[in-house]
Design a protein around this motif. Structure first.
Motif, PDB file in Angstrom:
ATOM      1  N   GLY A  37       1.802  -6.880   3.397  1.00  0.00           N
ATOM      2  CA  GLY A  37       2.264  -5.582   3.862  1.00  0.00           C
ATOM      3  C   GLY A  37       1.325  -4.475   3.422  1.00  0.00           C
ATOM      4  O   GLY A  37       0.256  -4.717   2.865  1.00  0.00           O
ATOM      5  N   PRO A  38       1.711  -3.225   3.636  1.00  0.00           N
ATOM      6  CA  PRO A  38       0.823  -2.103   3.293  1.00  0.00           C
ATOM      7  C   PRO A  38       0.696  -1.816   1.805  1.00  0.00           C
ATOM      8  O   PRO A  38      -0.165  -1.029   1.404  1.00  0.00           O
ATOM      9  CB  PRO A  38       1.466  -0.916   4.021  1.00  0.00           C
ATOM     10  CG  PRO A  38       2.892  -1.297   4.241  1.00  0.00           C
ATOM     11  CD  PRO A  38       2.902  -2.787   4.399  1.00  0.00           C
ATOM     12  N   LEU A  39       1.539  -2.404   0.957  1.00  0.00           N
ATOM     13  CA  LEU A  39       1.474  -2.158  -0.485  1.00  0.00           C
ATOM     14  C   LEU A  39       0.061  -2.405  -1.013  1.00  0.00           C
ATOM     15  O   LEU A  39      -0.535  -3.437  -0.747  1.00  0.00           O
ATOM     16  CB  LEU A  39       2.447  -3.086  -1.214  1.00  0.00           C
ATOM     17  CG  LEU A  39       2.499  -2.921  -2.749  1.00  0.00           C
ATOM     18  CD1 LEU A  39       3.396  -1.745  -3.106  1.00  0.00           C
ATOM     19  CD2 LEU A  39       3.004  -4.196  -3.409  1.00  0.00           C
ATOM     20  N   ALA A  40      -0.471  -1.446  -1.774  1.00  0.00           N
ATOM     21  CA  ALA A  40      -1.813  -1.611  -2.357  1.00  0.00           C
ATOM     22  C   ALA A  40      -1.886  -1.105  -3.786  1.00  0.00           C
ATOM     23  O   ALA A  40      -2.960  -1.060  -4.375  1.00  0.00           O
ATOM     24  CB  ALA A  40      -2.856  -0.897  -1.494  1.00  0.00           C
ATOM     25  N   LYS A  58      -5.387   0.460 -10.481  1.00  0.00           N
ATOM     26  CA  LYS A  58      -4.645   1.680 -10.798  1.00  0.00           C
ATOM     27  C   LYS A  58      -4.383   2.561  -9.576  1.00  0.00           C
ATOM     28  O   LYS A  58      -4.217   3.762  -9.688  1.00  0.00           O
ATOM     29  CB  LYS A  58      -5.393   2.495 -11.868  1.00  0.00           C
ATOM     30  CG  LYS A  58      -5.289   1.907 -13.266  1.00  0.00           C
ATOM     31  CD  LYS A  58      -3.863   1.956 -13.791  1.00  0.00           C
ATOM     32  CE  LYS A  58      -3.795   1.475 -15.237  1.00  0.00           C
ATOM     33  NZ  LYS A  58      -2.427   1.428 -15.763  1.00  0.00           N
ATOM     34  N   ARG A  59      -4.347   1.962  -8.420  1.00  0.00           N
ATOM     35  CA  ARG A  59      -4.027   2.712  -7.207  1.00  0.00           C
ATOM     36  C   ARG A  59      -2.533   3.010  -7.182  1.00  0.00           C
ATOM     37  O   ARG A  59      -1.711   2.165  -7.539  1.00  0.00           O
ATOM     38  CB  ARG A  59      -4.436   1.916  -5.974  1.00  0.00           C
ATOM     39  CG  ARG A  59      -4.114   2.580  -4.658  1.00  0.00           C
ATOM     40  CD  ARG A  59      -4.848   1.893  -3.524  1.00  0.00           C
ATOM     41  NE  ARG A  59      -4.391   2.380  -2.235  1.00  0.00           N
ATOM     42  CZ  ARG A  59      -4.999   2.097  -1.093  1.00  0.00           C
ATOM     43  NH1 ARG A  59      -6.092   1.349  -1.091  1.00  0.00           N
ATOM     44  NH2 ARG A  59      -4.540   2.562   0.056  1.00  0.00           N
ATOM     45  N   VAL A  60      -2.177   4.204  -6.746  1.00  0.00           N
ATOM     46  CA  VAL A  60      -0.777   4.612  -6.673  1.00  0.00           C
ATOM     47  C   VAL A  60      -0.432   4.873  -5.219  1.00  0.00           C
ATOM     48  O   VAL A  60      -1.062   5.706  -4.559  1.00  0.00           O
ATOM     49  CB  VAL A  60      -0.513   5.877  -7.520  1.00  0.00           C
ATOM     50  CG1 VAL A  60       0.936   6.312  -7.386  1.00  0.00           C
ATOM     51  CG2 VAL A  60      -0.866   5.620  -8.985  1.00  0.00           C
ATOM     52  N   LEU A  84       4.715   5.341   1.793  1.00  0.00           N
ATOM     53  CA  LEU A  84       4.132   4.017   2.005  1.00  0.00           C
ATOM     54  C   LEU A  84       5.005   2.944   1.367  1.00  0.00           C
ATOM     55  O   LEU A  84       5.192   1.866   1.940  1.00  0.00           O
ATOM     56  CB  LEU A  84       2.718   3.964   1.442  1.00  0.00           C
ATOM     57  CG  LEU A  84       1.919   2.678   1.757  1.00  0.00           C
ATOM     58  CD1 LEU A  84       0.449   2.989   1.945  1.00  0.00           C
ATOM     59  CD2 LEU A  84       2.098   1.622   0.665  1.00  0.00           C
ATOM     60  N   LEU A  85       5.554   3.230   0.191  1.00  0.00           N
ATOM     61  CA  LEU A  85       6.443   2.261  -0.452  1.00  0.00           C
ATOM     62  C   LEU A  85       7.691   2.025   0.398  1.00  0.00           C
ATOM     63  O   LEU A  85       8.156   0.882   0.518  1.00  0.00           O
ATOM     64  CB  LEU A  85       6.829   2.758  -1.842  1.00  0.00           C
ATOM     65  CG  LEU A  85       5.697   2.831  -2.870  1.00  0.00           C
ATOM     66  CD1 LEU A  85       6.216   3.403  -4.186  1.00  0.00           C
ATOM     67  CD2 LEU A  85       5.073   1.459  -3.099  1.00  0.00           C
ATOM     68  N   ALA A 101      10.575  -1.619   4.118  1.00  0.00           N
ATOM     69  CA  ALA A 101      11.180  -1.859   5.430  1.00  0.00           C
ATOM     70  C   ALA A 101      10.471  -3.009   6.152  1.00  0.00           C
ATOM     71  O   ALA A 101      11.118  -3.859   6.781  1.00  0.00           O
ATOM     72  CB  ALA A 101      11.117  -0.586   6.267  1.00  0.00           C
ATOM     73  N   ASP A 102       9.143  -3.043   6.064  1.00  0.00           N
ATOM     74  CA  ASP A 102       8.400  -4.133   6.696  1.00  0.00           C
ATOM     75  C   ASP A 102       8.780  -5.483   6.093  1.00  0.00           C
ATOM     76  O   ASP A 102       8.945  -6.478   6.814  1.00  0.00           O
ATOM     77  CB  ASP A 102       6.892  -3.918   6.512  1.00  0.00           C
ATOM     78  CG  ASP A 102       6.337  -2.823   7.408  1.00  0.00           C
ATOM     79  OD1 ASP A 102       7.061  -2.363   8.317  1.00  0.00           O
ATOM     80  OD2 ASP A 102       5.168  -2.419   7.187  1.00  0.00           O
ATOM     81  N   LEU A 103       8.932  -5.524   4.776  1.00  0.00           N
ATOM     82  CA  LEU A 103       9.273  -6.790   4.124  1.00  0.00           C
ATOM     83  C   LEU A 103      10.679  -7.234   4.500  1.00  0.00           C
ATOM     84  O   LEU A 103      10.932  -8.429   4.716  1.00  0.00           O
ATOM     85  CB  LEU A 103       9.142  -6.654   2.607  1.00  0.00           C
ATOM     86  CG  LEU A 103       9.320  -7.948   1.813  1.00  0.00           C
ATOM     87  CD1 LEU A 103       8.297  -8.998   2.229  1.00  0.00           C
ATOM     88  CD2 LEU A 103       9.227  -7.681   0.315  1.00  0.00           C
TER      89      LEU A 103
END
Length: 315
Positions: free
Chosen positions: A13-16, A29-31, A36-37, A42-44
């Protein structure tokens, strides 16, 4: 269901975002912003619904987030949820094991599994080992790995010594590092399959399970044959993925990441890993002590070009 009904699904998914700042990772350390969260969650949820509804296939699901998923409750909840479905053979995730593991008490330990990476400098070794001990006590399948940087070797040796022999420790060749013969030998003494990782595999025109019995899925449902060939072959939610599945040859010159080359038919790594394919555990592990170390030879197909020098790829 027959083996031809098996489908391996790699979901990203878009999580990074990640809680670690490893210098070799572009997502350190990307936030992620709140919107986006929310989208990732929702995508998951939509994906989990698809897994529940797709009962005509025996599904094996590997979550490969750019960041760290298990610090997010929706990944933990989804793994528990999918682990109890009768048509799901395995549900696994790549993780740094930073999150507590008590939530796995609710999961089916015969189905849920972890692909864990130890990052020296980001976590105390004893803290990481405590997580491993908890997984062992719960009967959860997991592998442990490290990135094969020279400065990680002593920690990797200490980790191997502290883990029970039944826990497989893998080593990923480090991006940008060229390995000498002696370095390759030292890492192979820890991971007999390091030879699979240390050189990219010639893959152009070779048959691959990707796009036939393995697919890569993005958060919006876009289906690709694998993570490393961006062209879509369908969508998960309109059913077009079904007609797209067929035997395919690789269109890339080289395949240099485990989650890609493990599906190359010429390497026969599905035979090596069998039911441990997604969590990266060889079926014959642990090996007898007399078998260690193994010869440092990466599998090659007949007629392939000579292997390039030992070098690295992304972890």
């Amino acid at each position: 269901m027959t083996p031809t009904d098996d489908l391996y699904v790699l979901y990203r998914g878009p999580l990074a975002s990640c809680n670690y700042d490893c210098p070799y990772c572009p997502f350190a350390k990307r936030v992620d912003p709140p919107e986006l969260l929310r989208a990732d969650r929702a995508d998951l949820e939509r994906f989990a619904g698809w897994v529940e509804a797709t009962t005509d296939r025996r599904l094996s699901v590997l979550f490969t987030p750019w960041g760290e998923g298990l610090t997010r409750s929706w990944y933990r909840d989804t793994i528990v949820r999918l682990s109890h479905l009768p048509h799901v053979a395995r549900v696994a995730i790549q993780t740094n094991l930073a999150a507590r593991t008590g939530w796995l008490a609710e999961a089916n330990p015969r189905v849920a599994a972890l692909w864990a990476t130890y990052h020296p400098g980001q976590v105390r070794r004893e803290t990481f080992l405590d997580r491993c001990r908890d997984l062992l006590a719960r009967g959860v399948r997991f592998s442990v790995g490290v990135v094969g940087l020279p400065e990680h070797h002593d920690e990797a040796v200490a980790l191997r010594a502290a883990l029970p022999p039944a826990v497989y420790l893998w080593v990923n060749a480090a991006d940008g590092h060229v390995y000498t013969g002696e370095e390759e030998r030292r890492w192979t003494a820890l991971d007999p399959r390091f030879g699979d990782s240390v050189r990219p595999h010639a893959s152009l025109g070779l048959p691959c399970h990707a796009g036939e019995t393995a697919i890569s899925v993005l958060g919006d449902g876009t289906v690709r044959r694998c993570h490393f060939i961006p062209a879509p072959i369908g969508n998960l939610y309109d059913g077009t993925w079904r007609a797209a599945l067929r035997p395919r040859a690789c269109t890339n010159s080289l395949c240099d990441c485990h989650i890609g080359y493990v599906h190359l038919k010429s390497l026969r790594l599905r035979d090596v890993y069998a039911d441990g394919l997604l969590e990266r555990i060889p079926v014959a592990w642990p090996l007898p002590s007399s078998a260690l170390p193994l010869p440092i030879v990466a599998a090659r197909c007949p007629g392939a070009h000579p292997p390039p020098p030992a070098r690295s790829r992304p972890a």
